[in-house]
Design a protein around this motif. Structure first.
Motif, PDB file in Angstrom:
ATOM      1  N   GLN A  34      14.201 -32.559-103.435  1.00  0.00           N
ATOM      2  CA  GLN A  34      15.354 -31.955-104.116  1.00  0.00           C
ATOM      3  C   GLN A  34      14.926 -30.875-105.096  1.00  0.00           C
ATOM      4  OE1 GLN A  34      16.781 -35.802-105.529  1.00  0.00           O
ATOM      5  NE2 GLN A  34      18.698 -35.491-104.424  1.00  0.00           N
ATOM      6  N   ALA A  35      13.798 -31.107-105.779  1.00  0.00           N
ATOM      7  CA  ALA A  35      13.301 -30.111-106.727  1.00  0.00           C
ATOM      8  C   ALA A  35      12.869 -28.838-106.009  1.00  0.00           C
ATOM      9  CB  ALA A  35      12.144 -30.694-107.535  1.00  0.00           C
ATOM     10  N   VAL A  36      12.216 -28.986-104.853  1.00  0.00           N
ATOM     11  CA  VAL A  36      11.781 -27.817-104.080  1.00  0.00           C
ATOM     12  C   VAL A  36      12.990 -27.033-103.581  1.00  0.00           C
ATOM     13  CG1 VAL A  36      10.623 -27.085-101.958  1.00  0.00           C
ATOM     14  CG2 VAL A  36       9.559 -28.798-103.423  1.00  0.00           C
ATOM     15  N   TRP A  37      13.980 -27.735-103.063  1.00  0.00           N
ATOM     16  CA  TRP A  37      15.194 -27.060-102.612  1.00  0.00           C
ATOM     17  C   TRP A  37      15.904 -26.375-103.782  1.00  0.00           C
ATOM     18  CZ3 TRP A  37      16.216 -25.419 -98.058  1.00  0.00           C
ATOM     19  CH2 TRP A  37      15.785 -26.108 -96.930  1.00  0.00           C
ATOM     20  N   GLY A  38      15.894 -27.007-104.946  1.00  0.00           N
ATOM     21  CA  GLY A  38      16.492 -26.388-106.120  1.00  0.00           C
ATOM     22  C   GLY A  38      15.788 -25.094-106.496  1.00  0.00           C
ATOM     23  N   ALA A  39      14.440 -25.102-106.444  1.00  0.00           N
ATOM     24  CA  ALA A  39      13.676 -23.895-106.760  1.00  0.00           C
ATOM     25  C   ALA A  39      13.959 -22.790-105.747  1.00  0.00           C
ATOM     26  CB  ALA A  39      12.186 -24.227-106.799  1.00  0.00           C
ATOM     27  N   ALA A  40      13.991 -23.160-104.462  1.00  0.00           N
ATOM     28  CA  ALA A  40      14.252 -22.164-103.417  1.00  0.00           C
ATOM     29  C   ALA A  40      15.651 -21.569-103.563  1.00  0.00           C
ATOM     30  CB  ALA A  40      14.091 -22.804-102.033  1.00  0.00           C
ATOM     31  N   ALA A  41      16.644 -22.432-103.787  1.00  0.00           N
ATOM     32  CA  ALA A  41      18.019 -21.944-103.949  1.00  0.00           C
ATOM     33  C   ALA A  41      18.151 -21.082-105.196  1.00  0.00           C
ATOM     34  CB  ALA A  41      18.978 -23.130-104.023  1.00  0.00           C
ATOM     35  N   GLY A  42      17.483 -21.486-106.282  1.00  0.00           N
ATOM     36  CA  GLY A  42      17.561 -20.721-107.520  1.00  0.00           C
ATOM     37  C   GLY A  42      17.062 -19.302-107.358  1.00  0.00           C
ATOM     38  N   TYR A  43      16.054 -19.115-106.502  1.00  0.00           N
ATOM     39  CA  TYR A  43      15.514 -17.774-106.281  1.00  0.00           C
ATOM     40  C   TYR A  43      16.335 -16.998-105.255  1.00  0.00           C
ATOM     41  CZ  TYR A  43      12.027 -14.075-105.914  1.00  0.00           C
ATOM     42  OH  TYR A  43      11.391 -12.867-105.958  1.00  0.00           O
ATOM     43  N   ILE A  44      16.523 -17.594-104.088  1.00  0.00           N
ATOM     44  CA  ILE A  44      17.088 -16.844-102.957  1.00  0.00           C
ATOM     45  C   ILE A  44      18.544 -16.459-103.182  1.00  0.00           C
ATOM     46  CG2 ILE A  44      17.696 -17.017-100.502  1.00  0.00           C
ATOM     47  CD1 ILE A  44      15.198 -18.793-100.171  1.00  0.00           C
ATOM     48  N   ILE A  45      19.348 -17.363-103.753  1.00  0.00           N
ATOM     49  CA  ILE A  45      20.783 -17.096-103.885  1.00  0.00           C
ATOM     50  C   ILE A  45      21.056 -15.970-104.885  1.00  0.00           C
ATOM     51  CG2 ILE A  45      22.994 -18.110-104.583  1.00  0.00           C
ATOM     52  CD1 ILE A  45      22.070 -20.737-103.392  1.00  0.00           C
ATOM     53  N   LEU A  46      20.169 -15.750-105.837  1.00  0.00           N
ATOM     54  CA  LEU A  46      20.303 -14.586-106.714  1.00  0.00           C
ATOM     55  C   LEU A  46      19.635 -13.350-106.117  1.00  0.00           C
ATOM     56  CD1 LEU A  46      19.774 -15.841-110.381  1.00  0.00           C
ATOM     57  CD2 LEU A  46      21.899 -15.463-109.154  1.00  0.00           C
TER      58      LEU A  46
END
Length: 230
Positions: A136-148
């Motif tokens: 979940q933490a890895v997905w959170g980091a990926a989403a935090g970067y890519i979606i912006l």
């Protein structure tokens, strides 16, 4: 009564932490911009001390509030110390961004890795969304970067100008690593609202034009801290 003493102790920790963090908020941009001055930390001739502004007062108050909140919620055990470190790093990044428009990799990347390693260790229960797994933490980091990052790339191709810096993407990824994907929309909402408010106030008082850039890091930091607690 014991809880009140812990909260007061937390406020004192915030005050004591503010001195070195304020110094770093001035020194790190100067070092990155190639204007390093050989003065000792705490020297009263240091511009980092002589040039205190109202934003620095807000920074100290936010740091004290974070420390008191950590003491009340987690106490000064491992979870509390880690939570305060997270808040202190976010506030330091916010002050640097407000001061210089920079979000240094030397702070954003360790914050991201610290979050991933903390959740990988399974030692804590940080966050209002429950204990996060490493996945979940890895997905959170990926989403935090890519979606912006993705809409900013498209807008740059369309409008021909940068809408947001890469430091903002990395800071968003670091917050996602700590809080997970589900928290990010709330963080971005708080960050956007804070930035719009800052722009409105700056335009009203004649210190800013609508076409001028506005640091997004302070809003992200505020969102990351508020969602951690609430």
């Amino acid at each position: 009564m014991e809880n009140w003493w812990m909260i007061l102790a937390g406020g004192l920790v915030g005050v004591l932490s503010a001195v070195p963090l304020l110094w770093l908020s001035w020194r790190i941009p100067q070092q990155l911009l190639g204007n390093w001055m050989a003065l000792r930390p705490g020297d009263w001739a240091d511009p980092a001390i002589r040039g205190l502004r109202w934003q620095d007062v807000v920074f100290v108050l936010a740091l004290c509030w974070s420390a008191a909140g950590v003491a009340a919620h987690w106490g000064w055990v491992s979870d509390g110390l880690v939570a305060f470190s997270y808040c202190a790093l976010l506030l330091l990044l916010a002050r640097i961004d407000a001061r210089s428009g920079l979000l240094p990799d030397m702070l954003t990347l360790p914050l991201l890795w610290f979050g991933l390693l903390w959740h990988a260790s399974g030692m804590g229960e940080l966050g209002t969304l429950g204990d996060l797994s490493l996945e979940q933490a890895v997905w959170g980091a990926a989403a935090g970067y890519i979606i912006l990052w993705l809409p900013c790339v498209l807008l740059r191709r369309w409008l021909g100008r940068e809408m947001m810096g890469h430091g903002d993407f990395k800071l968003s990824a670091a917050i996602g690593a700590w809080l997970g994907c589900a928290a990010l929309p709330y963080v971005w909402l708080i960050a956007s609202g804070t930035s719009l408010l800052m722009v409105a106030l700056s335009v009203k008082f004649g210190r800013h034009r609508l076409r001028d850039s506005m640091p997004f890091g302070p809003g992200l930091a505020l969102g990351g801290i508020l969602i951690l607690f609430f």
